[in-house]
Design an enzyme around this catalytic site. Structure first.
Site, PDB file in Angstrom:
ATOM      1  N   ARG A  19     -58.204 -11.578 -61.231  1.00  0.00           N
ATOM      2  CA  ARG A  19     -59.097 -12.622 -61.757  1.00  0.00           C
ATOM      3  C   ARG A  19     -60.476 -12.559 -61.127  1.00  0.00           C
ATOM      4  O   ARG A  19     -61.491 -12.684 -61.819  1.00  0.00           O
ATOM      5  CB  ARG A  19     -58.491 -14.011 -61.545  1.00  0.00           C
ATOM      6  CG  ARG A  19     -57.255 -14.262 -62.396  1.00  0.00           C
ATOM      7  CD  ARG A  19     -56.676 -15.639 -62.164  1.00  0.00           C
ATOM      8  NE  ARG A  19     -56.344 -15.789 -60.756  1.00  0.00           N
ATOM      9  CZ  ARG A  19     -56.307 -16.951 -60.113  1.00  0.00           C
ATOM     10  NH1 ARG A  19     -56.600 -18.074 -60.726  1.00  0.00           N
ATOM     11  NH2 ARG A  19     -55.977 -17.005 -58.847  1.00  0.00           N
ATOM     12  N   ASN A  37     -54.286 -16.877 -64.791  1.00  0.00           N
ATOM     13  CA  ASN A  37     -52.933 -16.351 -64.625  1.00  0.00           C
ATOM     14  C   ASN A  37     -52.003 -17.151 -65.527  1.00  0.00           C
ATOM     15  O   ASN A  37     -52.071 -18.377 -65.554  1.00  0.00           O
ATOM     16  CB  ASN A  37     -52.459 -16.503 -63.175  1.00  0.00           C
ATOM     17  CG  ASN A  37     -53.033 -15.463 -62.255  1.00  0.00           C
ATOM     18  OD1 ASN A  37     -53.516 -14.421 -62.674  1.00  0.00           O
ATOM     19  ND2 ASN A  37     -52.983 -15.738 -60.969  1.00  0.00           N
TER      20      ASN A  37
END
Length: 89
Positions: A19, A37
């Site tokens: 990320r 996520n």
């Protein structure tokens, strides 16, 4: 022309900085959106910006940061929302 894509990245992509690396690449390219996520172990990425910049970030998603192991990336086109920043969720 502004485009918006949603990508779902499969493989070893959680717990490896995916990320944060995606956010850095998107911000450098001037692309807005978000990265999240998902409970099933995948990572969802929404990207909005000019087509060449978004395509460059999608290319990064196919390999991710060094610790990641991407097995598949599913990309779909969605309606632009007018996002102006990139968020990590």
């Amino acid at each position: 022309m502004t485009t918006r894509l949603r990508a779902v990245v499969h493989g070893q992509v959680q717990g490896v900085g995916f990320r944060y690396a995606t956010a850095r690449i998107a911000e450098r390219a001037g692309v807005a959106g978000e990265v999240t996520n998902l409970p099933d172990g995948t990572v969802a990425v929404e990207l909005e910006g000019d087509e060449p910049s978004v395509a460059g970030v999608v290319e990064f998603l196919h390999h991710g940061p060094p610790a990641a192991s991407v097995s598949r990336v599913e990309v779909t086109t969605v309606e632009p929302l007018g996002d102006t920043v990139f968020r990590i969720r």
